[in-house]
Design an enzyme around this catalytic site. Sequence first.
Site, PDB file in Angstrom:
ATOM      1  N   GLU A 111      21.038  47.321  -9.575  1.00 33.27           N
ATOM      2  CA  GLU A 111      20.910  48.781  -9.634  1.00 33.27           C
ATOM      3  C   GLU A 111      20.663  49.289 -11.053  1.00 33.27           C
ATOM      4  O   GLU A 111      21.598  49.514 -11.815  1.00 33.27           O
ATOM      5  CB  GLU A 111      22.179  49.441  -9.070  1.00 33.27           C
ATOM      6  CG  GLU A 111      22.101  50.966  -9.111  1.00 33.27           C
ATOM      7  CD  GLU A 111      23.327  51.671  -8.520  1.00 33.27           C
ATOM      8  OE1 GLU A 111      24.269  50.988  -8.103  1.00 33.27           O
ATOM      9  OE2 GLU A 111      23.311  52.903  -8.477  1.00 33.27           O
ATOM     10  N   LYS A 170      18.221  48.390  -6.060  1.00 34.86           N
ATOM     11  CA  LYS A 170      18.702  49.760  -5.821  1.00 34.86           C
ATOM     12  C   LYS A 170      18.237  50.641  -6.978  1.00 34.86           C
ATOM     13  O   LYS A 170      18.944  50.791  -7.981  1.00 34.86           O
ATOM     14  CB  LYS A 170      20.225  49.747  -5.699  1.00 34.86           C
ATOM     15  CG  LYS A 170      20.855  51.129  -5.554  1.00 34.86           C
ATOM     16  CD  LYS A 170      22.271  51.027  -4.995  1.00 34.86           C
ATOM     17  CE  LYS A 170      22.979  52.365  -5.030  1.00 34.86           C
ATOM     18  NZ  LYS A 170      24.212  52.389  -4.242  1.00 34.86           N
TER      19      LYS A 170
HETATM   20  P1  13P Z   1      24.916  58.074  -5.356  1.00 33.58           P
HETATM   21  O1  13P Z   1      24.039  57.955  -4.140  1.00 33.58           O
HETATM   22  O2  13P Z   1      25.988  59.119  -5.226  1.00 33.58           O
HETATM   23  O3  13P Z   1      24.114  58.157  -6.615  1.00 33.58           O
HETATM   24  O4  13P Z   1      25.756  56.736  -5.444  1.00 33.58           O
HETATM   25  C1  13P Z   1      25.141  55.547  -5.222  1.00 33.58           C
HETATM   26  C2  13P Z   1      25.764  54.531  -6.052  1.00 33.58           C
HETATM   27  O5  13P Z   1      26.217  53.536  -5.556  1.00 33.58           O
HETATM   28  C3  13P Z   1      25.800  54.744  -7.515  1.00 33.58           C
HETATM   29  O6  13P Z   1      26.115  53.553  -8.166  1.00 33.58           O
END
Ligand code: 13P
Length: 346
Positions: free
Chosen positions: A179, A221
């Site tokens: 991510e 992500k």
């Molecule tokens: P949000 O969709 O609230 O941004 O959170 C996703 C997430 O896992 C952030 O690390």
Amino acid sequence: MTVYAQELKAIAQSMVTRGKGLLAIDESNGTCNNRFEKLGIPTTEENRRAYRELLLTTPNLANYISGLILFDETIRQTTKEGKPFAQVIANLGMIPGIKVDTGAKDLAGHQGEKVTEGLDNLRDRIAEYYKMGARFAKWRAVITIGNKIPSDACMLANAHALARYAVLCQEGGLVPIVEPEVLIDGEHTLEQSFEVTDQTLHSVFNQLHTQGIEYDQMVLKPSMVIAGQESSHQSSIDAVAEATVKCLLKNVPATVTGIAFLSGGQSNEQASAHLNLMNERFYDQCPWPITFSYGRAIQQPALDYWQGDSNRVAEAQKRLLHRAKCNSLASLGKYNPDVERELGYG
Ligand code: 13P
């Protein structure tokens, strides 16, 4: 290839099964408490437990959600009857996952920038989480757009850590969610967001390749390409969908199992509309499934309604299910604003 290769491929594919996405409920205690405080909910361990129990036991959640991302405190917690959360999730037909980074800290020598930590003892922590039933993991890197930032130092440090984490996960039997979040905070334009997201993804895939990742056993992500929240030029839904897909096609190997976006502070409806348009317009052009791994954009209406009151659990769960369903439809390109109203909460 690790001994887990076949298992990891199957899990990664289940995480991005068509019509389903992930629900992130892995807020650290600090973040969870902040959200509780805003609503006047007492910030106790029991309230965090009760809230996570509400979320993960929502009836029919598995129709739309393939897996849930837990926090370290949460994976050690149980339902009121004493059943471990990871087991409950698996019994309901969803996959338990775990956030393994220990947070974004100030990057030395680079004011205003962060580097995510958590590599120390990670091999041992992965082994422990695997034993507890987790089958995938998450690590979030944060890239900020601002005056002369992000720096190369910030992008490289974060990409390197993400790659080290991801390969450790595959060695230990967890599918890594990689991510790299380019923050929506700031005054930047959509074009600047494109440029930074492009550089970030390039750097991340370069490092993943260098460290020896198996692309068909991971989920990316990313954040969407979008103007900053304080920008005077807010992006249209079309522009976000088009720029985001263009950036992904440019940088993400075709063998990556799937893409599951974060919502990053977008409104609930925006997050659904953007995801929907990407699938409606570009499904045929993309080699990977594109779905959601939202936290706030699924949870917020449930949290707002719950207010820490056990009498409000069933209605809060309906609100959670509604957002899960909207995003499931969006992952199929079948969402539209009428759906919001039809389902009764628009
Ligand atoms: P949000 O969709 O609230 O941004 O959170 C996703 C997430 O896992 C952030 O690390």
